[in-house]
Design an enzyme around this catalytic site. Structure first.
Site, short mmCIF file in Angstrom:
data_model
loop_
_atom_site.label_atom_id
_atom_site.label_comp_id
_atom_site.label_asym_id
_atom_site.label_seq_id
_atom_site.Cartn_x
_atom_site.Cartn_y
_atom_site.Cartn_z
N GLU A 157 0.88 2.26 -14.99
CA GLU A 157 2.10 2.15 -14.18
C GLU A 157 2.61 0.71 -14.21
O GLU A 157 1.81 -0.22 -14.10
CB GLU A 157 1.80 2.55 -12.73
CG GLU A 157 3.06 2.69 -11.89
CD GLU A 157 2.76 3.07 -10.42
OE1 GLU A 157 3.62 3.69 -9.79
OE2 GLU A 157 1.67 2.73 -9.94
N GLY A 284 -4.73 -2.46 -5.36
CA GLY A 284 -5.68 -1.91 -4.42
C GLY A 284 -6.25 -0.61 -4.96
O GLY A 284 -7.45 -0.37 -4.97
N GLY A 285 -5.36 0.23 -5.44
CA GLY A 285 -5.77 1.50 -6.02
C GLY A 285 -4.67 2.03 -6.92
O GLY A 285 -3.52 1.63 -6.83
N GLU A 287 -3.37 5.90 -8.36
CA GLU A 287 -3.54 7.31 -8.04
C GLU A 287 -3.68 8.20 -9.26
O GLU A 287 -3.13 9.31 -9.31
CB GLU A 287 -2.33 7.78 -7.21
CG GLU A 287 -0.98 7.71 -7.92
CD GLU A 287 -0.24 6.40 -7.79
OE1 GLU A 287 0.98 6.37 -8.04
OE2 GLU A 287 -0.88 5.38 -7.45
N HIS A 311 -4.37 6.62 1.12
CA HIS A 311 -3.10 6.41 0.43
C HIS A 311 -3.14 7.02 -0.97
O HIS A 311 -2.24 7.77 -1.36
CB HIS A 311 -2.79 4.91 0.36
CG HIS A 311 -1.51 4.58 -0.32
ND1 HIS A 311 -0.32 4.44 0.36
CD2 HIS A 311 -1.21 4.38 -1.63
CE1 HIS A 311 0.65 4.15 -0.49
NE2 HIS A 311 0.14 4.12 -1.71
N GLU A 312 -4.18 6.69 -1.73
CA GLU A 312 -4.25 7.19 -3.10
C GLU A 312 -4.42 8.71 -3.12
O GLU A 312 -3.87 9.39 -3.99
CB GLU A 312 -5.40 6.50 -3.85
CG GLU A 312 -5.33 4.98 -3.88
CD GLU A 312 -3.98 4.43 -4.31
OE1 GLU A 312 -3.28 5.08 -5.10
OE2 GLU A 312 -3.63 3.32 -3.85
N HIS A 315 -1.15 10.50 -2.71
CA HIS A 315 -0.37 10.56 -3.94
C HIS A 315 -0.59 11.88 -4.69
O HIS A 315 0.24 12.25 -5.54
CB HIS A 315 -0.74 9.41 -4.87
CG HIS A 315 0.06 8.17 -4.66
ND1 HIS A 315 1.43 8.14 -4.79
CD2 HIS A 315 -0.31 6.91 -4.34
CE1 HIS A 315 1.86 6.91 -4.56
NE2 HIS A 315 0.84 6.14 -4.28
N GLU A 334 6.34 6.15 -3.16
CA GLU A 334 5.51 5.35 -2.26
C GLU A 334 5.86 5.51 -0.78
O GLU A 334 4.98 5.45 0.08
CB GLU A 334 5.57 3.88 -2.66
CG GLU A 334 4.95 3.59 -4.02
CD GLU A 334 3.44 3.85 -4.06
OE1 GLU A 334 2.85 4.16 -3.01
OE2 GLU A 334 2.87 3.77 -5.16
N ASP A 391 8.92 -3.02 -12.58
CA ASP A 391 8.01 -3.69 -11.65
C ASP A 391 8.75 -4.54 -10.64
O ASP A 391 8.20 -4.88 -9.58
CB ASP A 391 7.01 -4.57 -12.42
CG ASP A 391 5.90 -3.75 -13.06
OD1 ASP A 391 5.95 -2.51 -12.97
OD2 ASP A 391 4.98 -4.35 -13.64
N TYR A 399 7.66 1.06 -0.11
CA TYR A 399 6.53 1.58 0.66
C TYR A 399 6.88 1.71 2.14
O TYR A 399 6.79 2.80 2.73
CB TYR A 399 5.33 0.64 0.53
CG TYR A 399 4.67 0.61 -0.82
CD1 TYR A 399 3.43 1.19 -1.01
CD2 TYR A 399 5.26 -0.04 -1.91
CE1 TYR A 399 2.79 1.15 -2.25
CE2 TYR A 399 4.63 -0.08 -3.14
CZ TYR A 399 3.40 0.51 -3.30
OH TYR A 399 2.78 0.47 -4.53
N LYS A 570 -2.35 -8.54 -4.54
CA LYS A 570 -2.01 -8.63 -3.13
C LYS A 570 -2.68 -9.83 -2.47
O LYS A 570 -2.12 -10.44 -1.55
CB LYS A 570 -2.46 -7.35 -2.42
CG LYS A 570 -2.29 -7.36 -0.91
CD LYS A 570 -2.85 -6.12 -0.26
CE LYS A 570 -2.72 -6.18 1.25
NZ LYS A 570 -3.28 -4.98 1.91
#
Length: 613
Positions: A157, A284-285, A287, A311-312, A315, A334, A391, A399, A570
């Site tokens: 992604e 962070g993750g 999906e 969260h993931e 998804h 998101e 991006d 989000y 992050k």
């Protein structure tokens, strides 16, 4: 609303946020995905058979990508996305053909042109990747936890699948796939598909993904990986030295899946497993279907950061099941997922707990809008990414503004109606794509029914944070605010009432501190709460930012260790940003980045390299 959805091109009825009685005024418009060079609207990729070898010595993936295509339009060429791929040869229905690569386009790469006719069924492409392929993070043994074997993982992604597979690389383009992956003997390979649970002796692994997915959800990992089951349909993969910690942290992941199903319908992907990656993972993750990739920074030892897994998991409905048609509709991915994540956490942990997540998210949204500018078009939910990389739209607006928009709708219509609507939305559009205007018309027809109280236009096609943005109750944070005020008034940290605080309370406690605190104040807090030595990455990052601002040098050795081990953007971006504010900090930032940048993913190296210069 009538619409036809082709891969790469979306033709829709533009809703324009109008009441039902004015729908006759809607205009039909063609909306293209700006970020694919493919012609998947003419020649549809239906299935991928991938046969590849992972070469750690060369930092290269090589092999064969065979696309099953449908050419109903009778087009004379199949066009696919590539980025720095070497195309060795191509066959169509078993016959070798002459292919061509167009000159590279900024951000998008080079279009691969393959001559076809109406009878084209199988298009086979022999290729290899470049050593610096953006999607691929190659780790030396020294960069892993076990220190004995190399490791590879992908991050496709937003438009990076084209750097390791010749494909039609757009979120609105779905296909099924099978894969054969050869890795060095002794290592295990995993994909966003049906996965092995034990390594084999041959180093050759086979995968199958029967549900159609877009290219950005193609994922591969290879390394010294072990598996532990959580329950009948969930489990954890990690390096062997991390496996027990990871299993302990994710012991309730099965309950999360069940909770999610009770809200918005069945989980449709078979198993749900989590792969804990080495520290350099930039997110962070991610999906990836059936196999969430996640950062080890959420392994806090007390399960306090597992909302990321919620969260993931969410998804699996919003994003993977119903996918944004283009990256300009990213909020549909998101924003829905953040809303769903917090509903999962509320069901599992209570409303007071979820309220803390909502408030921290609100704070993040305010900060992002202030950075972008409250009148910036980049603060719209519906993005305009003309001549830009997708991006550029991956920030907290999609989000948090998206999630708060849905929460407002819930408050205006009632939770019962909102839940019925969302359950129907996921069921009706399962394994399909969704465009913003299409969603807004569906929303109006099935829930709002002409009600203008939400002010949809201001949220979706307007800048900043609308005046009717909901704000979560502050019950638990009000107590935190009181303890912070006591500290700032001279109360010793040891006398503060902090018993039972979660990570979220500690984050709120530190976020609202004046900056900079004095060195004496930092020392007081550190002596009592041991922030410098915390194993909680969220708290650590915020504390180190405060330490740089206060020139609290006692924290610097641990901060450097943190920056040497953590690759999550992050955390990296705000900490390096803080260092770059002063001459002394700049010197430190440049030295640390030069020493440890190889531990970071190529995406993080690129963004931080622009910052630390």
């Amino acid at each position: 609303m009538k619409y036809v959805l082709f891969a790469g091109v979306v033709i829709i009825a533009m809703a324009c946020n109008q009441p039902a009685d004015k729908k006759k005024d809607t205009a039909t418009a063609e909306v293209k995905d700006r970020h694919t060079l493919s012609n998947a609207d003419s020649v549809t990729p239906q299935h991928l058979d991938l046969d590849i070898r992972v070469d750690f010595a060369k930092h290269q993936i090589s092999g064969l990508a065979t696309w099953t295509v449908q050419n109903k339009s009778g087009a004379s060429v199949l066009q696919l996305d590539t980025y720095d791929l070497t195309i060795d040869s191509v066959t169509v229905n078993g016959n070798k053909v002459s292919h061509s690569l167009d000159s590279a386009v900024a951000n998008l790469g080079s279009r691969l042109n393959i001559p076809v006719d109406a009878g084209a069924k199988q298009v086979a492409i022999w290729y290899k990747t470049a050593p610096g392929a953006t999607a691929l993070q190659w780790l030396e043994p020294s960069q892993t936890l076990g220190k004995k074997h190399p490791f590879l993982y992908t991050q496709s992604e937003s438009i990076y699948a084209r750097t390791w597979i010749p494909c039609a690389d757009g979120p609105g383009i779905r296909f099924t796939y099978n894969a054969r992956v050869a890795v060095p003997k002794g290592l295990m390979a995993l994909m966003s598909a049906e996965n092995p649970q034990q390594r084999n002796d041959s180093g050759v692994y086979h995968f199958k993904m029967e549900q159609p997915v877009p290219a950005y959800l193609m994922a591969l990992a290879a390394g010294d990986i072990a598996f532990a089951s959580v329950d009948a349909r969930t489990g954890v993969y990690a390096e062997p030295a991390m496996l027990e910690k990871a299993k302990h942290e994710f012991v309730e992941v099965g309950k999360m899946v069940t909770t999610a199903e009770s809200l918005y319908g069945p989980y449709r992907w078979g198993r749900y497993d989590v792969l804990v990656l080495p520290p350099g993972f930039p997110l962070g993750g991610m999906e990836n279907p059936r196999l969430t990739f996640c950062t080890p920074t959420i392994i806090a030892g007390d399960r306090s950061l597992v909302s990321l897994i919620a969260h993931e998991l969410a998804h699996s409905w919003s994003g993977n099941l119903v996918t944004n048609a283009t990256w300009e509709d990213f909020w549909l991915n998101e924003g829905f997922t953040v809303y769903f994540e917090r509903r999962i956490m509320e069901a599992m942990m209570g409303a007071d707990y979820a309220d803390m997540l909502w408030e921290l998210g609100y704070q993040d949204m305010v900060e992002t809008v202030n950075e972008l500018g409250k009148d910036s078009k980049d603060t719209w939910l519906k993005l305009d990414l003309s001549n830009r990389h997708p991006d550029d739209g991956l920030n907290d607006v999609a989000y948090e503004k998206g999630a708060h928009f849905l929460r407002l709708i819930e408050q205006k219509t009632g939770r019962a109606k909102m839940d019925t609507f969302l359950r129907s939305y996921f069921d009706t559009h399962a394994f399909k794509t969704m465009h913003t205007a299409q969603f807004l018309q569906y929303l109006d027809e099935h829930l709002l029914k002409g009600d203008t109280a939400v002010n949809v236009k201001a949220w979706v096609y307007g800048p900043g944070i609308p005046d009717n943005c909901p704000r979560a109750p502050q019950k638990r944070f009000e107590k935190v605010d009181a303890e912070r005020a006591r500290f700032l008034s001279g109360t010793a940290p040891g006398e503060l009432n902090t018993g039972g605080w979660t990570s979220h309370e500690w984050l709120h406690f530190l976020r609202k501190m004046p900056k900079p605190l004095s060195v004496a104040q930092m020392e007081q807090l550190d002596k009592t709460f041991r922030f410098t030595a915390t194993g909680n990455s969220e708290v650590a990052d915020l504390w180190f930012i405060m330490a740089v601002a206060a020139e609290y040098t006692s924290a610097y050795p641990n901060m450097e260790k943190f920056l040497s081990e953590v690759g999550r953007r992050k955390f990296l971006t705000p900490l390096y940003t803080e260092m770059m504010k002063t001459p002394k900090g700049q010197e430190m930032a440049k030295r640390i980045f030069a020493q440890y940048k190889r531990n970071y993913h190529p995406l993080a190296q690129e963004s931080l390299g622009k910052l630390v210069k």
